[in-house]
Design a protein around this motif. Sequence first.
Motif, short mmCIF file in Angstrom:
data_model
loop_
_atom_site.label_atom_id
_atom_site.label_comp_id
_atom_site.label_asym_id
_atom_site.label_seq_id
_atom_site.Cartn_x
_atom_site.Cartn_y
_atom_site.Cartn_z
N VAL A 212 130.80 7.28 130.64
CA VAL A 212 130.04 8.12 129.95
C VAL A 212 131.08 9.68 131.61
O VAL A 212 131.00 8.72 132.31
N TYR B 29 128.51 3.94 131.11
CA TYR B 29 128.59 4.51 129.87
C TYR B 29 127.54 3.72 129.18
O TYR B 29 126.42 3.82 129.04
N CYS B 30 127.73 4.10 127.25
CA CYS B 30 127.46 3.71 126.73
C CYS B 30 127.30 2.67 125.30
O CYS B 30 128.71 2.43 125.50
N CYS C 152 122.30 4.22 127.53
CA CYS C 152 123.13 4.91 128.53
C CYS C 152 122.77 4.14 129.64
O CYS C 152 121.80 4.32 130.35
N GLN D 17 125.50 9.76 120.58
CA GLN D 17 125.47 9.11 121.86
C GLN D 17 126.07 10.44 123.41
O GLN D 17 125.93 10.90 124.83
N SER E 2 124.01 10.64 126.28
CA SER E 2 125.36 10.80 128.02
C SER E 2 124.74 11.69 128.33
O SER E 2 124.44 11.72 129.73
#
Length: 222
Positions: free
Chosen positions: A149, A163-164, A177, A198, A202
């Motif tokens: 991210v 990050y996810c 995330c 996502q 995010s």
Amino acid sequence: MLGTGGCGSDAAGAEPSSPPASASAAADAPSPDPSPSPTVDKAALQDKAKAAAIGETQMKPIGVSVAPRTQEAGDFGLAPVCGQRLAVDAEAHGSYRRVWSDQGWWIQNTVVAYTDSSGLSAVSQAKGAMEACKTYPADDEENTVLGPVQLPSYPGIDSSYAYCLNTKRQSTTYINCVAFLAKGNIVSTVWVIHGGTQKTNSAGVIGVGSVAAEALTKSAAQ
């Protein structure tokens, strides 16, 4: 849900003894006892972590008005990265964690205060581990890394990374995330589940990360 080898509380050896005033005096004097290794004040580290955590009511600006579901001091370390404990968490540390759950949000904020290692080093370890990871199991889950991210440049923060993941359980699949924020010897981790995409997750971790960064920098200034 991140060095140094060995335990931070045992890493320092005895301090060197002072040189003798003369050779004859040294011969007559008993050998000095070695200085004891410094002890780790775990309670002080936990207090430091608590002071840097997101406050109980600080989630209101993003729409979470409930009190934390749980909050506790402990020895958590950072979130396991790619299913592995990071080397920096072998060092003595203190942690504090709060969890919120409210109207489409699940948020966990874990703050870790280290004795010696920098938060920047911890975030670097987390980033390296995740960039080398694609999928991994964890208990009854199968996790797939969706990618990093792009976090904004939070004022006063030394280093950050996020990050996810797509997490699949037997009965459900969801996206979540994680962000790591470093300041001095402290790392604040936020783990967020928000919405089903996502994009929403995010955005969620960026928003909660902003709150965590403010709490972290404020505590460092005190």
